[in-house]
Design a protein around this motif. Structure first.
Motif, PDB file in Angstrom:
ATOM      1  N   LYS A  33      36.160-100.360  36.960  1.00  0.00           N
ATOM      2  CA  LYS A  33      34.766-100.293  37.390  1.00  0.00           C
ATOM      3  C   LYS A  33      34.132 -99.022  36.856  1.00  0.00           C
ATOM      4  CE  LYS A  33      31.805-100.693  41.423  1.00  0.00           C
ATOM      5  NZ  LYS A  33      31.739-100.662  42.869  1.00  0.00           N
ATOM      6  N   LEU A  34      32.998 -99.227  36.182  1.00  0.00           N
ATOM      7  CA  LEU A  34      32.238 -98.127  35.610  1.00  0.00           C
ATOM      8  C   LEU A  34      30.766 -98.419  35.870  1.00  0.00           C
ATOM      9  CD1 LEU A  34      32.704 -95.612  33.769  1.00  0.00           C
ATOM     10  CD2 LEU A  34      32.296 -97.098  31.834  1.00  0.00           C
ATOM     11  N   PRO A  35      29.967 -97.442  36.269  1.00  0.00           N
ATOM     12  CA  PRO A  35      28.542 -97.704  36.513  1.00  0.00           C
ATOM     13  C   PRO A  35      27.851 -98.219  35.254  1.00  0.00           C
ATOM     14  CG  PRO A  35      29.142 -95.502  37.246  1.00  0.00           C
ATOM     15  CD  PRO A  35      30.314 -96.049  36.514  1.00  0.00           C
ATOM     16  N   PRO A  43      26.942 -87.033  39.347  1.00  0.00           N
ATOM     17  CA  PRO A  43      28.300 -87.526  39.557  1.00  0.00           C
ATOM     18  C   PRO A  43      28.343 -89.059  39.610  1.00  0.00           C
ATOM     19  CG  PRO A  43      27.442 -86.531  41.565  1.00  0.00           C
ATOM     20  CD  PRO A  43      26.417 -86.328  40.506  1.00  0.00           C
ATOM     21  N   PHE A  44      29.468 -89.613  39.164  1.00  0.00           N
ATOM     22  CA  PHE A  44      29.680 -91.048  39.228  1.00  0.00           C
ATOM     23  C   PHE A  44      31.159 -91.335  39.470  1.00  0.00           C
ATOM     24  CE2 PHE A  44      30.372 -89.962  34.832  1.00  0.00           C
ATOM     25  CZ  PHE A  44      31.424 -90.759  34.420  1.00  0.00           C
ATOM     26  N   GLN A  45      31.428 -92.519  40.008  1.00  0.00           N
ATOM     27  CA  GLN A  45      32.803 -92.943  40.304  1.00  0.00           C
ATOM     28  C   GLN A  45      33.333 -93.785  39.152  1.00  0.00           C
ATOM     29  OE1 GLN A  45      34.810 -92.419  43.104  1.00  0.00           O
ATOM     30  NE2 GLN A  45      33.257 -90.987  43.799  1.00  0.00           N
ATOM     31  N   LEU A  46      34.541 -93.497  38.732  1.00  0.00           N
ATOM     32  CA  LEU A  46      35.238 -94.288  37.736  1.00  0.00           C
ATOM     33  C   LEU A  46      36.481 -94.849  38.419  1.00  0.00           C
ATOM     34  CD1 LEU A  46      35.631 -93.728  34.117  1.00  0.00           C
ATOM     35  CD2 LEU A  46      37.766 -93.712  35.353  1.00  0.00           C
ATOM     36  N   GLN A  95      40.792 -93.893  41.651  1.00  0.00           N
ATOM     37  CA  GLN A  95      39.411 -93.551  41.308  1.00  0.00           C
ATOM     38  C   GLN A  95      39.308 -92.054  41.084  1.00  0.00           C
ATOM     39  OE1 GLN A  95      36.819 -94.777  44.486  1.00  0.00           O
ATOM     40  NE2 GLN A  95      36.987 -92.849  45.554  1.00  0.00           N
ATOM     41  N   ALA A  96      38.276 -91.688  40.352  1.00  0.00           N
ATOM     42  CA  ALA A  96      37.990 -90.276  40.094  1.00  0.00           C
ATOM     43  C   ALA A  96      36.477 -90.106  40.049  1.00  0.00           C
ATOM     44  CB  ALA A  96      38.611 -89.836  38.779  1.00  0.00           C
ATOM     45  N   THR A  97      36.023 -88.943  40.458  1.00  0.00           N
ATOM     46  CA  THR A  97      34.604 -88.621  40.390  1.00  0.00           C
ATOM     47  C   THR A  97      34.390 -87.672  39.219  1.00  0.00           C
ATOM     48  OG1 THR A  97      34.378 -88.859  42.775  1.00  0.00           O
ATOM     49  CG2 THR A  97      32.648 -87.641  41.641  1.00  0.00           C
ATOM     50  N   LEU A  98      33.519 -88.080  38.311  1.00  0.00           N
ATOM     51  CA  LEU A  98      33.198 -87.276  37.133  1.00  0.00           C
ATOM     52  C   LEU A  98      31.731 -86.885  37.174  1.00  0.00           C
ATOM     53  CD1 LEU A  98      34.954 -89.476  34.466  1.00  0.00           C
ATOM     54  CD2 LEU A  98      35.618 -87.184  35.082  1.00  0.00           C
ATOM     55  N   SER A 109      40.187 -90.342  28.400  1.00  0.00           N
ATOM     56  CA  SER A 109      41.581 -90.789  28.368  1.00  0.00           C
ATOM     57  C   SER A 109      42.197 -90.518  29.741  1.00  0.00           C
ATOM     58  CB  SER A 109      42.373 -90.082  27.263  1.00  0.00           C
ATOM     59  OG  SER A 109      42.442 -88.700  27.522  1.00  0.00           O
ATOM     60  N   ILE A 110      43.149 -91.364  30.113  1.00  0.00           N
ATOM     61  CA  ILE A 110      43.795 -91.252  31.423  1.00  0.00           C
ATOM     62  C   ILE A 110      45.304 -91.177  31.195  1.00  0.00           C
ATOM     63  CG2 ILE A 110      44.111 -92.310  33.678  1.00  0.00           C
ATOM     64  CD1 ILE A 110      41.531 -93.957  33.062  1.00  0.00           C
ATOM     65  N   LYS A 111      45.901 -90.093  31.678  1.00  0.00           N
ATOM     66  CA  LYS A 111      47.357 -89.938  31.602  1.00  0.00           C
ATOM     67  C   LYS A 111      47.918 -90.066  33.007  1.00  0.00           C
ATOM     68  CE  LYS A 111      47.973 -87.088  27.568  1.00  0.00           C
ATOM     69  NZ  LYS A 111      48.583 -85.874  27.039  1.00  0.00           N
ATOM     70  N   PRO A 112      48.659 -91.139  33.290  1.00  0.00           N
ATOM     71  CA  PRO A 112      49.219 -91.319  34.634  1.00  0.00           C
ATOM     72  C   PRO A 112      50.536 -90.555  34.787  1.00  0.00           C
ATOM     73  CG  PRO A 112      49.655 -93.251  33.311  1.00  0.00           C
ATOM     74  CD  PRO A 112      48.887 -92.304  32.449  1.00  0.00           C
ATOM     75  N   MET A 113      50.462 -89.297  35.185  1.00  0.00           N
ATOM     76  CA  MET A 113      51.678 -88.494  35.368  1.00  0.00           C
ATOM     77  C   MET A 113      52.539 -89.136  36.444  1.00  0.00           C
ATOM     78  SD  MET A 113      51.060 -86.268  33.221  1.00  0.00           S
ATOM     79  CE  MET A 113      50.118 -84.934  32.565  1.00  0.00           C
ATOM     80  N   PRO A 114      53.799 -89.300  36.339  1.00  0.00           N
ATOM     81  CA  PRO A 114      54.764 -88.763  35.392  1.00  0.00           C
ATOM     82  C   PRO A 114      54.928 -89.587  34.120  1.00  0.00           C
ATOM     83  CG  PRO A 114      55.942 -89.894  37.117  1.00  0.00           C
ATOM     84  CD  PRO A 114      54.486 -89.988  37.436  1.00  0.00           C
ATOM     85  N   PHE A 115      54.089 -90.609  33.888  1.00  0.00           N
ATOM     86  CA  PHE A 115      54.112 -91.323  32.619  1.00  0.00           C
ATOM     87  C   PHE A 115      53.363 -90.533  31.558  1.00  0.00           C
ATOM     88  CE2 PHE A 115      54.013 -94.971  35.684  1.00  0.00           C
ATOM     89  CZ  PHE A 115      55.217 -95.544  35.347  1.00  0.00           C
ATOM     90  N   GLY A 116      53.038 -89.289  31.823  1.00  0.00           N
ATOM     91  CA  GLY A 116      52.087 -88.520  31.040  1.00  0.00           C
ATOM     92  C   GLY A 116      52.456 -88.212  29.615  1.00  0.00           C
TER      93      GLY A 116
END
Length: 162
Positions: A33-35, A43-46, A95-98, A109-116
């Motif tokens: 989901k992206l605005p 600010p917006f939610q991703l 989700q993250a607020t940017l 880009s999104i790095k899902p740690m520990p898959f980072g």
């Protein structure tokens, strides 16, 4: 000679087993989901998912929770910012607020740690410039003038009725 061949085979087997033990551990991070419109400085939610091996939603590996790190970089100026995503709702949903400071093309880009250690997909988004402030002061002048006329008319009517 036989011992040397056996030694080389054992060393090869050991390296082979080590590489197998490090296999796997990859994930994809599709944005869910992206605005429709993103404005610079607002600010917006991703929202995004973390899918282990590209298909199974996951919140972690064993006892290690996933902590997604989002990096946004402006395509031309190279300014960047990083934020951590938070797990929300169902398994694998984050989700993250940017708040991106300037207009233009941004790469996320999104790095899902520990898959980072895996370079994830790069998403391109367009940030619109902040609209100029509207100058609505004349509305207030018209409203004040209208109120003054109405008040004056009220006083005049009251005086006439005496």
């Amino acid at each position: 000679m036989r011992r040397l061949l056996m030694f080389v085979c054992l060393i090869g087997l050991q390296f082979g087993l080590m590489s197998i033990s490090k296999a796997g551990g990859w994930a994809t991070t599709p944005i869910t989901k992206l605005p429709d419109t993103i404005i610079a400085g607002q600010p917006f939610q991703l929202e995004f998912s973390v899918l282990q091996h590209g298909n199974k939603p996951t919140n972690g590996i064993g006892d290690q929770p996933i902590q997604p790190l989002l990096t946004a970089e402006h395509a031309t100026s190279k300014e960047f910012q990083q934020v951590w995503g938070q797990q929300v709702g169902d398994v694998g949903h984050f989700q993250a607020t940017l708040q991106l400071p300037s207009a233009g093309e941004w790469e996320i880009s999104i790095k899902p740690m520990p898959f980072g250690t895996i370079e994830g997909e790069i998403y391109r988004i367009t940030v619109q410039p902040t609209p100029p402030p509207t100058n609505n002061w004349w509305y207030m002048g018209v409203a004040a003038g209208g109120l003054s006329v109405a008040f004056g008319m009220g006083l005049l009517i009251k005086r006439i009725n005496r």
